[in-house]
Design a protein around this motif. Structure first.
Motif, PDB file in Angstrom:
ATOM      1  N   GLY A 158      34.012  21.009 -27.255  1.00  0.00           N
ATOM      2  CA  GLY A 158      35.442  21.091 -26.501  1.00  0.00           C
ATOM      3  C   GLY A 158      35.384  19.450 -26.234  1.00  0.00           C
ATOM      4  N   TYR A 159      34.887  18.500 -25.959  1.00  0.00           N
ATOM      5  CA  TYR A 159      34.339  17.369 -25.784  1.00  0.00           C
ATOM      6  C   TYR A 159      33.286  16.985 -25.785  1.00  0.00           C
ATOM      7  CZ  TYR A 159      31.921  18.459 -21.352  1.00  0.00           C
ATOM      8  OH  TYR A 159      31.010  19.452 -21.222  1.00  0.00           O
ATOM      9  N   VAL A 160      32.711  15.568 -26.669  1.00  0.00           N
ATOM     10  CA  VAL A 160      32.295  14.548 -26.999  1.00  0.00           C
ATOM     11  C   VAL A 160      31.333  14.098 -25.903  1.00  0.00           C
ATOM     12  CG1 VAL A 160      30.722  13.243 -28.522  1.00  0.00           C
ATOM     13  CG2 VAL A 160      33.003  14.246 -29.403  1.00  0.00           C
ATOM     14  N   LEU A 250      18.218   5.185 -18.868  1.00  0.00           N
ATOM     15  CA  LEU A 250      17.864   5.601 -20.492  1.00  0.00           C
ATOM     16  C   LEU A 250      18.130   7.292 -19.999  1.00  0.00           C
ATOM     17  CD1 LEU A 250      14.022   4.616 -19.517  1.00  0.00           C
ATOM     18  CD2 LEU A 250      15.612   3.042 -20.266  1.00  0.00           C
ATOM     19  N   GLY A 251      19.155   7.269 -21.313  1.00  0.00           N
ATOM     20  CA  GLY A 251      19.807   8.703 -21.457  1.00  0.00           C
ATOM     21  C   GLY A 251      20.221   9.234 -21.071  1.00  0.00           C
ATOM     22  N   THR A 252      21.697   8.538 -20.817  1.00  0.00           N
ATOM     23  CA  THR A 252      22.670   9.505 -20.017  1.00  0.00           C
ATOM     24  C   THR A 252      23.559   8.677 -19.765  1.00  0.00           C
ATOM     25  OG1 THR A 252      20.785   8.419 -17.875  1.00  0.00           O
ATOM     26  CG2 THR A 252      22.785   9.799 -17.398  1.00  0.00           C
ATOM     27  N   ALA A 253      24.805   9.866 -19.691  1.00  0.00           N
ATOM     28  CA  ALA A 253      25.976   9.925 -20.378  1.00  0.00           C
ATOM     29  C   ALA A 253      26.855   8.589 -19.420  1.00  0.00           C
ATOM     30  CB  ALA A 253      26.863  11.057 -20.059  1.00  0.00           C
ATOM     31  N   GLY A 254      27.313   7.759 -19.611  1.00  0.00           N
ATOM     32  CA  GLY A 254      28.223   6.703 -18.808  1.00  0.00           C
ATOM     33  C   GLY A 254      29.752   6.516 -19.200  1.00  0.00           C
ATOM     34  N   LEU A 255      30.084   5.226 -18.926  1.00  0.00           N
ATOM     35  CA  LEU A 255      31.661   4.762 -19.050  1.00  0.00           C
ATOM     36  C   LEU A 255      31.815   4.553 -20.208  1.00  0.00           C
ATOM     37  CD1 LEU A 255      32.820   4.175 -15.091  1.00  0.00           C
ATOM     38  CD2 LEU A 255      33.948   5.983 -16.396  1.00  0.00           C
ATOM     39  N   LEU A 256      32.695   4.042 -20.655  1.00  0.00           N
ATOM     40  CA  LEU A 256      32.937   3.778 -21.518  1.00  0.00           C
ATOM     41  C   LEU A 256      33.577   2.698 -21.280  1.00  0.00           C
ATOM     42  CD1 LEU A 256      34.734   6.015 -24.727  1.00  0.00           C
ATOM     43  CD2 LEU A 256      31.321   5.475 -24.236  1.00  0.00           C
ATOM     44  N   ASP A 257      33.929   2.116 -20.937  1.00  0.00           N
ATOM     45  CA  ASP A 257      34.845   0.486 -20.200  1.00  0.00           C
ATOM     46  C   ASP A 257      33.420   0.211 -19.991  1.00  0.00           C
ATOM     47  OD1 ASP A 257      36.272  -1.521 -19.461  1.00  0.00           O
ATOM     48  OD2 ASP A 257      37.448  -0.401 -17.692  1.00  0.00           O
ATOM     49  N   ASN A 307      41.198  13.986 -19.055  1.00  0.00           N
ATOM     50  CA  ASN A 307      40.186  14.917 -18.343  1.00  0.00           C
ATOM     51  C   ASN A 307      39.367  14.906 -18.927  1.00  0.00           C
ATOM     52  OD1 ASN A 307      43.471  16.538 -18.161  1.00  0.00           O
ATOM     53  ND2 ASN A 307      41.805  16.671 -16.025  1.00  0.00           N
ATOM     54  N   ILE A 308      38.733  13.927 -20.285  1.00  0.00           N
ATOM     55  CA  ILE A 308      37.585  13.943 -20.882  1.00  0.00           C
ATOM     56  C   ILE A 308      37.284  13.017 -20.337  1.00  0.00           C
ATOM     57  CG2 ILE A 308      36.706  13.298 -23.032  1.00  0.00           C
ATOM     58  CD1 ILE A 308      38.247  16.542 -22.139  1.00  0.00           C
ATOM     59  N   PHE A 309      35.777  13.123 -20.015  1.00  0.00           N
ATOM     60  CA  PHE A 309      34.984  11.632 -19.895  1.00  0.00           C
ATOM     61  C   PHE A 309      35.123  10.607 -20.524  1.00  0.00           C
ATOM     62  CE2 PHE A 309      30.936  10.368 -18.573  1.00  0.00           C
ATOM     63  CZ  PHE A 309      31.212   9.431 -17.324  1.00  0.00           C
ATOM     64  N   GLN A 310      34.236  11.218 -21.968  1.00  0.00           N
ATOM     65  CA  GLN A 310      34.035   9.628 -22.847  1.00  0.00           C
ATOM     66  C   GLN A 310      34.979  10.192 -23.751  1.00  0.00           C
ATOM     67  OE1 GLN A 310      29.221  10.842 -23.385  1.00  0.00           O
ATOM     68  NE2 GLN A 310      29.898   8.756 -22.254  1.00  0.00           N
ATOM     69  N   TRP A 311      34.672  10.659 -24.793  1.00  0.00           N
ATOM     70  CA  TRP A 311      35.425  11.109 -26.478  1.00  0.00           C
ATOM     71  C   TRP A 311      35.641  11.988 -25.886  1.00  0.00           C
ATOM     72  CZ3 TRP A 311      31.268   7.694 -26.369  1.00  0.00           C
ATOM     73  CH2 TRP A 311      31.098   6.364 -27.491  1.00  0.00           C
ATOM     74  N   THR A 318      41.641   8.611 -29.272  1.00  0.00           N
ATOM     75  CA  THR A 318      40.660   8.214 -29.021  1.00  0.00           C
ATOM     76  C   THR A 318      40.309   6.465 -27.957  1.00  0.00           C
ATOM     77  OG1 THR A 318      40.823   7.396 -31.845  1.00  0.00           O
ATOM     78  CG2 THR A 318      39.645   6.179 -30.095  1.00  0.00           C
ATOM     79  N   PRO A 319      39.370   6.650 -26.765  1.00  0.00           N
ATOM     80  CA  PRO A 319      39.378   6.019 -25.830  1.00  0.00           C
ATOM     81  C   PRO A 319      39.749   4.691 -26.749  1.00  0.00           C
ATOM     82  CG  PRO A 319      38.016   7.354 -25.929  1.00  0.00           C
ATOM     83  CD  PRO A 319      38.334   7.210 -27.131  1.00  0.00           C
ATOM     84  N   ALA A 320      40.432   3.674 -25.403  1.00  0.00           N
ATOM     85  CA  ALA A 320      40.259   2.543 -25.718  1.00  0.00           C
ATOM     86  C   ALA A 320      39.271   1.946 -25.090  1.00  0.00           C
ATOM     87  CB  ALA A 320      41.391   2.234 -24.225  1.00  0.00           C
ATOM     88  N   GLY A 321      39.237   0.783 -26.488  1.00  0.00           N
ATOM     89  CA  GLY A 321      38.812  -0.061 -26.368  1.00  0.00           C
ATOM     90  C   GLY A 321      36.836   0.387 -27.383  1.00  0.00           C
ATOM     91  N   VAL A 322      37.161   1.749 -27.771  1.00  0.00           N
ATOM     92  CA  VAL A 322      35.756   1.853 -28.797  1.00  0.00           C
ATOM     93  C   VAL A 322      36.394   2.443 -30.104  1.00  0.00           C
ATOM     94  CG1 VAL A 322      34.467   1.711 -26.804  1.00  0.00           C
ATOM     95  CG2 VAL A 322      36.222   3.573 -27.016  1.00  0.00           C
TER      96      VAL A 322
END
Length: 379
Positions: A158-160, A250-257, A307-311, A318-322
């Protein structure tokens, strides 16, 4: 006709050609027959699926892996805004709790969930073998990255999500942004780190395993000297770092910006953890039309872009900057899938980690939801 060596050779060549052509024709027919037996990709529009879902009753019960009851409220709001009259009943809980709940529902012939989306990737291969999943290929099927979908349509990503070091640049101050396991041992970070209990979340556990596999158990011993704070769920560490209460998770999801004050510090040398959160429609779903509408909406390009937090799981988003997530070899996506499938290895490593961090302490951050919840409200 008089047969000579020359005419006999020509006849044999002609016969061979006919045989080959016949074999090819048969093979094509067999291939087509095999394809016809498979699940076709959805061709109905979102509007048509919407009307079918309304006629069915206008409800979808969605079991989502997560850390807090309200974590998927944005998804609920976006879906219900897009489709007036539809109700998305979201139940968010730890994936390892949801899977036990679903096993109970299946065993007692009382399945209340329609769509499930979990971090416990191994559940989907098991449930497929058990015949518990509806084989279905949403309209976006051909745009989904090849490793993020079951070839038979039993499940689809559904999302990455990606777990690693989430940092707060303001809280770090002059401390260099830690991107490797060794960076985390910087004495200036003592008392400034927070983590989900690795023995409470398999994705976090796998992140720790990567660090220990590369740097040895001595790294874990030295990390504990840094006095990291351990909590339940991955939401709290992210929130605490975003608020500046801690400098690093340590080992958590975060913004890609990377320009954001709090963001995921994607490493170049050490590994991190990424996976496509698997999604499936249960074969005994009470609202299959609503479930199909939800899957097609979530995988629609517009939804994946907004509506997708990361990838995204789509190859055209593809999100900008990655880079696309599958281009990060140190994301260890295949390795995480393999790890999740080897439950004996998971339990062995978890037992070792427990010696350092102790037993998991505290109530579930998602609340106690009972056996057959159908709404987000904790019981």
């Amino acid at each position: 006709m008089k047969f000579t060596k020359k005419t006999m050779a020509a006849s044999l060549l002609a016969l061979t050609a006919v045989t080959v052509l016949a074999a090819c024709s048969t093979a094509k027919k067999d291939d087509k027959a095999a394809s016809d037996k498979g699940v076709a990709v959805e061709t109905k529009s979102l509007d048509t699926l919407y009307q079918e879902a309304l006629k069915e009753g206008g409800t979808v019960v969605y079991y989502a892996g997560g850390d807090t009851a309200e974590q998927n409220d944005d998804t609920k709001a976006a879906f219900e805004k897009k489709f007036p009259g539809m109700k998305l009943e979201v139940v968010t809980d730890y994936s390892k709790v949801h899977d036990g709940r679903l096993e109970y529902q299946m065993a007692t012939d009382n399945v209340v969930a329609d769509v499930v989306q979990l971090q416990t990737l191994n559940d989907f291969t098991y449930w497929k073998k058990q015949g518990k999943l509806l084989e279905y290929k949403p309209a976006a099927w051909d745009k989904i990255y090849k490793d993020f979908k079951d070839p038979d349509g039993a499940w689809v990503g559904g999302y990455v999500l990606a777990f690693g070091n989430v940092v707060n640049s303001k809280a770090l101050g002059s401390i260099p942004e830690p991107k490797t396991g060794q960076d985390l041992l910087n004495p200036e970070l003592k008392g400034k780190m927070i983590s989900t209990y690795p023995n409470d979340d398999d994705a976090v556990l796998f992140w720790y395993k990567q660090m220990i596999d590369k740097h040895g158990w001595g790294w874990m011993e030295n990390l504990m000297k840094q006095d990291p704070k351990f909590v339940r769920g991955t939401q709290e560490p992210g929130d605490k770092v975003a608020a500046g209460d801690y400098a690093v998770t340590l080992g958590t999801a975060g913004l890609l910006d990377a320009s954001a004050e709090s963001h995921l510090a994607i490493p170049e040398k050490d590994g991190f953890v990424a996976w496509a959160q698997r999604m499936a429609i249960l074969k005994d779903a009470k609202h299959p039309a609503g479930a199909k509408l939800f899957e097609n909406w979530l995988l629609d390009k517009e939804t994946q872009e907004n509506n997708i937090f990361q990838w995204s799981v789509r190859t055209d988003v593809t999100p900008a900057g990655v880079k696309p997530i599958w281009e990060y070899k140190n994301a260890n996506m295949k390795e995480f899938v393999d790890f999740m499938e080897d439950r004996a290895e998971v339990e062995r490593f978890k037992a070792q980690i427990r010696l350092f961090v102790g037993d998991v302490q505290g109530a579930s951050s998602a609340g106690e939801r009972g056996l057959t919840p159908t709404t987000r409200q904790p019981q």
